[in-house]
Design a protein around this motif. Structure first.
Motif, PDB file in Angstrom:
ATOM      1  N   LYS A   4      -1.636   2.315  -8.990  1.00  0.00           N
ATOM      2  CA  LYS A   4      -0.852   1.695  -7.935  1.00  0.00           C
ATOM      3  C   LYS A   4       0.536   1.329  -8.438  1.00  0.00           C
ATOM      4  O   LYS A   4       1.534   1.509  -7.740  1.00  0.00           O
ATOM      5  N   ASP A   5       0.606   0.786  -9.664  1.00  0.00           N
ATOM      6  CA  ASP A   5       1.909   0.435 -10.251  1.00  0.00           C
ATOM      7  C   ASP A   5       2.754   1.686 -10.470  1.00  0.00           C
ATOM      8  O   ASP A   5       3.966   1.670 -10.244  1.00  0.00           O
ATOM      9  N   TRP A   6       2.116   2.769 -10.892  1.00  0.00           N
ATOM     10  CA  TRP A   6       2.835   4.026 -11.141  1.00  0.00           C
ATOM     11  C   TRP A   6       3.434   4.556  -9.850  1.00  0.00           C
ATOM     12  O   TRP A   6       4.593   4.976  -9.818  1.00  0.00           O
ATOM     13  N   LEU A   7       2.634   4.507  -8.762  1.00  0.00           N
ATOM     14  CA  LEU A   7       3.141   4.972  -7.472  1.00  0.00           C
ATOM     15  C   LEU A   7       4.300   4.109  -6.993  1.00  0.00           C
ATOM     16  O   LEU A   7       5.268   4.608  -6.421  1.00  0.00           O
ATOM     17  N   SER A   8       4.216   2.792  -7.243  1.00  0.00           N
ATOM     18  CA  SER A   8       5.297   1.891  -6.835  1.00  0.00           C
ATOM     19  C   SER A   8       6.592   2.242  -7.540  1.00  0.00           C
ATOM     20  O   SER A   8       7.671   2.198  -6.944  1.00  0.00           O
ATOM     21  N   LYS A   9       6.493   2.608  -8.810  1.00  0.00           N
ATOM     22  CA  LYS A   9       7.687   2.988  -9.562  1.00  0.00           C
ATOM     23  C   LYS A   9       8.274   4.293  -9.035  1.00  0.00           C
ATOM     24  O   LYS A   9       9.498   4.466  -8.980  1.00  0.00           O
ATOM     25  N   VAL A  11       8.054   5.394  -5.891  1.00  0.00           N
ATOM     26  CA  VAL A  11       8.652   5.101  -4.592  1.00  0.00           C
ATOM     27  C   VAL A  11      10.008   4.397  -4.771  1.00  0.00           C
ATOM     28  O   VAL A  11      10.912   4.556  -3.945  1.00  0.00           O
ATOM     29  N   ALA A  12      10.154   3.630  -5.857  1.00  0.00           N
ATOM     30  CA  ALA A  12      11.401   2.899  -6.103  1.00  0.00           C
ATOM     31  C   ALA A  12      12.537   3.798  -6.592  1.00  0.00           C
ATOM     32  O   ALA A  12      13.690   3.361  -6.668  1.00  0.00           O
ATOM     33  N   ASN A  18      13.705  11.559  -4.743  1.00  0.00           N
ATOM     34  CA  ASN A  18      12.383  11.696  -4.126  1.00  0.00           C
ATOM     35  C   ASN A  18      12.378  12.744  -3.016  1.00  0.00           C
ATOM     36  O   ASN A  18      11.357  13.386  -2.767  1.00  0.00           O
ATOM     37  N   HIS A 161       4.866  -2.169   5.517  1.00  0.00           N
ATOM     38  CA  HIS A 161       5.876  -2.197   4.461  1.00  0.00           C
ATOM     39  C   HIS A 161       7.106  -2.954   4.944  1.00  0.00           C
ATOM     40  O   HIS A 161       7.511  -2.818   6.095  1.00  0.00           O
ATOM     41  N   ARG A 170      12.106   4.616   2.573  1.00  0.00           N
ATOM     42  CA  ARG A 170      11.834   5.027   1.198  1.00  0.00           C
ATOM     43  C   ARG A 170      10.956   6.272   1.271  1.00  0.00           C
ATOM     44  O   ARG A 170      10.330   6.538   2.302  1.00  0.00           O
ATOM     45  N   ASN A 172       7.779   8.402  -0.635  1.00  0.00           N
ATOM     46  CA  ASN A 172       6.735   8.595  -1.643  1.00  0.00           C
ATOM     47  C   ASN A 172       6.503  10.102  -1.742  1.00  0.00           C
ATOM     48  O   ASN A 172       5.842  10.691  -0.874  1.00  0.00           O
TER      49      ASN A 172
END
Length: 447
Positions: A4-9, A11-12, A18, A161, A170, A172
């Protein structure tokens, strides 16, 4: 790093980067893992066949009787008849009061995560959920979505979101999502969303039903070209006739809905040809029971949905009463040639859908449904009740709405509710949403 943290990075990252990544992501299923791909293949082989869930159900129950403290008083079962005759029902209160007794004391807890239900009807329920739950949940969901023509197409997501001020969207690139702000509900922002959809030819919109309806209002009022929009993919809220009328009948856009819940016991979506839900028996075992706890087999009869996990041996909930209600249609779909439980008109949080008269009697919000002619003159309606016998009605009116319509509304409500109820009609620009972006047709503090 947690997935989940990896996906958040990801998306950022800048939208420009992207956007490039999403264009070259030809096989998004690769990022979801081998287990997901294998299970998707398995579902495709079974999806239109008669899947026999009884072996999985019997094995799950008997394994639970051996290992789970709460179920150890039960005798092993050998058939579905044994299951329905011998195994009792549980509910949220039972699980909350006996949490540890529902957990396998020998499980490797590093393979599970602790989650909670939404808590919309009170204190949230704690749950232990397998970390690989996405394998079954996403694979089942994606298989259902394919009935609309979706095949890993880019999706617009307008749900829970919240973006930075001035930020339109944003991206993904892994899940191929254009993520919009689900709390910025205005025609100005909808214009930005629409221009993004048009620019990138995004034909699938993933939104709460209430948001899909509000965006559909914008499309109709602004007379937008909607020829490229295929489907609204919607879930997590109750569906109302006026929403379906606008989206499908007036605009001609597919309004595909599904049902699921935080306990992850039942998952099902619309049939490809009708607005009847197929409750997927590869995901969990679903039953529909009447007020006497008997299995419903009469077409048109309403009852409570009961779910049993087939995928969570660490904390198995067996014959769990969901407090969600539906209408029984059958066990065989003639359109899809599938043997699954078929229901329609699912209403969640049933107790929260009651509007009380002063004397304590009540009607449901379903009983207050308006005539379709009235729905055409309003852009939204919501009920608020803080005290029995007093009902506030929030209405977003159109330019065609008149004093005569208000009179008709009051007459309609007084025909259904007691004559001594106090009605307060308030005209607003926006209806009230919860902190998670969801819409409740009725906000009630009456116990």
């Amino acid at each position: 790093m947690d997935k989940k943290d990896w996906l958040s990075k990801v998306v950022a990252l800048p939208n420009g980067l992207n956007l490039f990544l999403i264009k070259i992501n030809f096989f998004p299923q690769l990022f979801l893992g081998k287990a997901y791909r294998n299970y998707r293949r398995k579902l495709k082989q079974q999806h239109y066949l008669s899947y026999d869930y009884t072996t999985s159900l019997i094995n799950l129950v008997n394994n639970s009787i051996k290992k789970i403290p709460y179920y150890k008083t039960y005798a092993p079962i050998n058939s579905l008849a044994d299951f329905q005759q011998q195994i009792g029902f549980i509910d949220k209160e039972v699980v909350m009061a006996n949490f540890n007794d529902f957990v396998d004391p020998e499980i490797d807890k590093t393979r599970y995560v602790e989650g909670t239900t939404g808590g919309t009807s009170g204190k949230p329920l704690r749950l232990l959920i397998p970390k690989n739950r996405h394998v079954f949940e996403l694979a089942t969901m994606h298989t259902m979505w394919e009935t609309t023509g979706w095949k890993y197409h880019p999706r617009a997501v307008i749900r829970n979101h919240k973006l930075k001020p001035g930020e339109i969207y944003r991206i993904n690139p892994i899940t191929k999502e254009f993520i919009f702000d689900g709390f910025r509900i205005s025609f100005d922002y909808f214009e930005s969303i629409y221009q993004t959809l048009k620019k990138f030819n995004i034909s699938f919109i993933h939104a709460y039903p209430s948001t899909a309806y509000e965006f559909a209002l914008f499309l109709r009022e602004k007379k937008k070209d909607i020829s490229f929009i295929n489907t609204f993919l919607s879930g997590s809220e109750n569906i109302y006739e006026y929403q379906t009328d606008l989206i499908e009948k007036q605009l001609g856009i597919r309004f595909y809905n599904w049902y699921g819940h935080s306990e992850k016991l039942i998952l099902g979506g619309y049939c490809k040809d009708t607005q009847v839900y197929h409750l997927e028996n590869t995901y969990g075992f679903a039953e529909l029971i009447d007020e006497n706890n008997q299995i419903i087999s009469e077409v048109g009869k309403r009852g409570e949905l009961v779910g049993t996990t087939l995928k969570n041996p660490g904390m198995p909930l067996i014959r769990y009463r969901t407090d969600d209600f539906a209408e029984y249609i059958g066990n065989y779909c003639p359109h899809c040639k599938r043997n699954v439980l078929l229901v329609k008109n699912i209403v969640g949080r049933w107790s929260g859908e009651r509007i009380y008269n002063k004397d304590g009697s009540f009607v449901t919000t379903t009983a207050l449904n308006l005539h379709s002619d009235l729905y055409k003159k309003i852009n939204g309606i919501q009920y608020i009740q803080n005290k029995k016998g007093i009902l506030k009605i929030l209405i977003i009116k159109t330019a065609e709405y008149s004093a005569e319509d208000e009179k008709t509304l009051k007459e309609h409500f007084l025909k259904t509710l007691n004559k001594d109820i106090i009605l307060i009609i308030e005209y607003v620009d926006h209806l009230i949403k919860q902190n998670n972006g969801k819409f409740l047709h009725l906000i009630s503090k009456v116990k």
